[in-house]
Design an enzyme around this catalytic site. Sequence first.
Site, PDB file in Angstrom:
ATOM      1  N   GLU A   1       9.217  -3.206  10.822  1.00 60.44           N
ATOM      2  CA  GLU A   1       9.523  -1.893  10.231  1.00 60.44           C
ATOM      3  C   GLU A   1       9.782  -0.853  11.323  1.00 60.44           C
ATOM      4  O   GLU A   1       9.033  -0.753  12.312  1.00 60.44           O
ATOM      5  CB  GLU A   1       8.339  -1.430   9.355  1.00 60.44           C
ATOM      6  CG  GLU A   1       8.569  -0.041   8.755  1.00 60.44           C
ATOM      7  CD  GLU A   1       7.615   0.310   7.627  1.00 60.44           C
ATOM      8  OE1 GLU A   1       6.748  -0.506   7.282  1.00 60.44           O
ATOM      9  OE2 GLU A   1       7.750   1.435   7.093  1.00 60.44           O
TER      10      GLU A   1
ATOM     11  N   ASP B   1       0.829  -1.208   0.000  1.00 54.74           N
ATOM     12  CA  ASP B   1       0.000   0.000   0.000  1.00 54.74           C
ATOM     13  C   ASP B   1       0.868   1.265   0.000  1.00 54.74           C
ATOM     14  O   ASP B   1       0.335   2.381  -0.024  1.00 54.74           O
ATOM     15  CB  ASP B   1      -1.025  -0.007   1.142  1.00 54.74           C
ATOM     16  CG  ASP B   1      -0.397  -0.026   2.520  1.00 54.74           C
ATOM     17  OD1 ASP B   1       0.852   0.013   2.625  1.00 54.74           O
ATOM     18  OD2 ASP B   1      -1.162  -0.088   3.508  1.00 54.74           O
TER      19      ASP B   1
ATOM     20  N   LYS C   1      -0.567  -9.651   3.169  1.00 64.80           N
ATOM     21  CA  LYS C   1       0.103  -9.067   4.340  1.00 64.80           C
ATOM     22  C   LYS C   1      -0.871  -8.154   5.060  1.00 64.80           C
ATOM     23  O   LYS C   1      -1.668  -7.466   4.407  1.00 64.80           O
ATOM     24  CB  LYS C   1       1.341  -8.265   3.927  1.00 64.80           C
ATOM     25  CG  LYS C   1       2.010  -7.581   5.118  1.00 64.80           C
ATOM     26  CD  LYS C   1       3.306  -6.899   4.741  1.00 64.80           C
ATOM     27  CE  LYS C   1       3.120  -5.522   4.135  1.00 64.80           C
ATOM     28  NZ  LYS C   1       2.399  -4.558   5.007  1.00 64.80           N
TER      29      LYS C   1
HETATM   30  O1  KIV Z   1       3.444  -1.066   1.611  1.00 69.32           O
HETATM   31  C1  KIV Z   1       4.641  -1.313   1.694  1.00 69.32           C
HETATM   32  O2  KIV Z   1       5.434  -1.032   0.783  1.00 69.32           O
HETATM   33  C2  KIV Z   1       5.143  -1.957   2.907  1.00 69.32           C
HETATM   34  C3  KIV Z   1       6.609  -2.213   3.007  1.00 69.32           C
HETATM   35  C4  KIV Z   1       7.371  -0.977   3.162  1.00 69.32           C
HETATM   36  C5  KIV Z   1       6.933  -3.217   4.050  1.00 69.32           C
HETATM   37  O3  KIV Z   1       4.378  -2.268   3.766  1.00 69.32           O
END
Ligand code: KIV
Length: 263
Positions: free
Chosen positions: A183, A45, A114
């Site tokens: 993160e 996202d 995710k």
């Molecule tokens: O949305 C994304 O790019 C992420 C990564 C930075 C882990 O969640």
Amino acid sequence: MKRLSILDLQAKKRQGQKLSLVTCYDASFGRLVDLSPIDAILIGDSLGMVIKGEEHTLSVTLDEIIYHCRAVARSTQRVHLIGDMPFGSYQASIDKAVENAIRLVKEGGVQAIKLEGGVMYAELISRLTKIGIPVMGHLGLTPQSYHQFGGYKLQGKSKEAADQIIADAVALEQAGAYAIVLEGIPQSVAKQCTEAIQIPTIGIGAGPYCSGQILVLYDLLGLDERFNPKFLKKYEDFSAKTLAALQNYSTEVQDSIFPEIKA
Ligand code: KIV
């Protein structure tokens, strides 16, 4: 060609090899990532910022993520694909979250999803893995908590906050998550998480003691000269290269050098 599965990624970790992941949102870059040794693509996202030009990820919709997942899925054959559950697609209820995760896999063509958050999502993760949807967790500086955190700020600095992140990592593994993104946390906390669980930890701004790393593709390619967080390593300077190419093209058109006059 068989795509890398969650088992391949976990085996790589067990064999002591590090995992490298990037985000990607379109067919052109997807094809190139697929030709490289990168293990997995997250259709993240973060497209809210790098594609839509927003300040944060919160406006991204499930339909937008699915659109980008399809583009990446069409142009890749080998790399493992993870679709990000955007803000609002899994927080309201477990049933709605399951419905949305099924859409992401069916329509987006990804192998895993995710989602951000700790122990409060253990039941959801358990449901999803039982119906055959692999789940990657995401702890620490979870960007969908932008307003709650008051911006993008390092998390897990106090002992209490660090202990909570480690407890969340253990809870996500027990619920069935196959990997966890860590993160924006101190490297000592990422190290403790990595040691506390068997599944791979994937760091971003979390130091070297993770089972692998993920970077936003546009960031590692240096596409935005204004974006320079401490954790980022730019492997190229494509903002300067792109500007130079555009300057060159424009000059050649002005000067009637391109297209060439053919006899
Ligand atoms: O949305 C994304 O790019 C992420 C990564 C930075 C882990 O969640």
